[in-house]
Design a protein around this motif. Sequence first.
Motif, PDB file in Angstrom:
ATOM      1  N   ALA A 138      21.172  17.458  63.860  1.00 61.60           N
ATOM      2  CA  ALA A 138      22.086  18.189  62.982  1.00 61.60           C
ATOM      3  C   ALA A 138      21.316  19.052  61.990  1.00 61.60           C
ATOM      4  CB  ALA A 138      22.992  17.213  62.241  1.00 61.60           C
ATOM      5  N   ARG A 139      20.278  18.481  61.398  1.00 65.73           N
ATOM      6  CA  ARG A 139      19.486  19.239  60.418  1.00 65.73           C
ATOM      7  C   ARG A 139      18.755  20.405  61.076  1.00 65.73           C
ATOM      8  NH1 ARG A 139      19.288  13.977  58.148  1.00 65.73           N
ATOM      9  NH2 ARG A 139      17.632  13.336  59.583  1.00 65.73           N
ATOM     10  N   ASP A 155      27.193  14.694  61.772  1.00 60.54           N
ATOM     11  CA  ASP A 155      26.787  14.075  63.032  1.00 60.54           C
ATOM     12  C   ASP A 155      25.941  12.844  62.743  1.00 60.54           C
ATOM     13  OD1 ASP A 155      26.744  15.490  66.091  1.00 60.54           O
ATOM     14  OD2 ASP A 155      25.412  13.780  65.795  1.00 60.54           O
ATOM     15  N   ARG A 156      26.026  11.853  63.612  1.00 58.46           N
ATOM     16  CA  ARG A 156      25.199  10.665  63.426  1.00 58.46           C
ATOM     17  C   ARG A 156      23.756  10.905  63.849  1.00 58.46           C
ATOM     18  NH1 ARG A 156      27.733   6.485  67.919  1.00 58.46           N
ATOM     19  NH2 ARG A 156      27.297   7.714  69.785  1.00 58.46           N
ATOM     20  N   ASP A 157      23.522  11.973  64.633  1.00 64.02           N
ATOM     21  CA  ASP A 157      22.156  12.369  64.982  1.00 64.02           C
ATOM     22  C   ASP A 157      21.662  13.320  63.897  1.00 64.02           C
ATOM     23  OD1 ASP A 157      19.788  13.369  66.007  1.00 64.02           O
ATOM     24  OD2 ASP A 157      20.527  13.508  68.067  1.00 64.02           O
ATOM     25  N   GLY A 158      21.137  12.738  62.832  1.00 61.26           N
ATOM     26  CA  GLY A 158      20.759  13.531  61.678  1.00 61.26           C
ATOM     27  C   GLY A 158      19.681  14.555  61.956  1.00 61.26           C
ATOM     28  N   ASP A 159      18.693  14.184  62.765  1.00 62.52           N
ATOM     29  CA  ASP A 159      17.598  15.112  63.049  1.00 62.52           C
ATOM     30  C   ASP A 159      18.099  16.350  63.780  1.00 62.52           C
ATOM     31  OD1 ASP A 159      15.788  13.415  61.853  1.00 62.52           O
ATOM     32  OD2 ASP A 159      15.130  12.489  63.727  1.00 62.52           O
ATOM     33  N   GLU A 213      24.328  13.573  57.765  1.00 58.00           N
ATOM     34  CA  GLU A 213      24.266  12.498  58.755  1.00 58.00           C
ATOM     35  C   GLU A 213      25.285  11.421  58.391  1.00 58.00           C
ATOM     36  OE1 GLU A 213      20.977   9.307  60.578  1.00 58.00           O
ATOM     37  OE2 GLU A 213      20.341  10.952  59.255  1.00 58.00           O
TER      38      GLU A 213
END
Length: 252
Positions: A41-42, A35-39, A54
Amino acid sequence: MSTTSSAVISGGASGLGEATARRLSADGWHVTILDRDGDRARSLAGELNGAAIELDVTDADAVDAAVAAVVADGHTVRLAVSCAGIGPPERLLSKRGPHKTESFAAILHVNLFGTFNVLRAAAVAMAENEPDEHGQRGVIVNTASIAAYDGQIGQIAYAASKGGIVGMTLPAARDLADKFIRVVTIAPGLFKTPLLASLPQAAQDALGASVPNPARLGDPAEYAALVAHIESNVMLNGEVIRLDGALRMAPR
């Protein structure tokens, strides 16, 4: 399913992708969220004891590297689900002039090229798998939309991108048949994703009432349940499944 079997989910940090990650994790899969929303996703990956990478699905090299990293980490990629997508509305011709070519290209790059990038990378990884008890090496699930068939006013780019995904399904399944990899596409109707959930409740109720039966917005968990069934039912291949409560969208 081996304990090292992994599902890779693009757009897996929210909406249909998040529901799929949660369902598969509950079913015992190791999930890797792209996902481009790394936060986000993590955070979800930590909750599910999975992994997060990310990236932008339009970057083919990044997608290739991400799937290769899952394999290098000791996991066998047997399921890939593409849920990343965008769809801002724009009419072919409006008071502001003709549809911008840049916005048309942007939607196709995320929805169609992004799906192709995940399909391609997953196929490379799955082709190296040992066949399972059904003689299969993996399954790839794409996400189209009923807009591929019933595109509304302002959806020319979105409908084109989703129609492309529909059109890829059968040839992809045929291309990968000798590798024992299945390809299936889901075409959802109106689902309570973050975009629709942000609307006022009255607007959500009105949209839900347009669905013949059940007369409500779809629950992302219902999409995830279909993904799980597709994975388990080896006769599902080369097919596009509408998941829409018999909805046929009006022009607007």
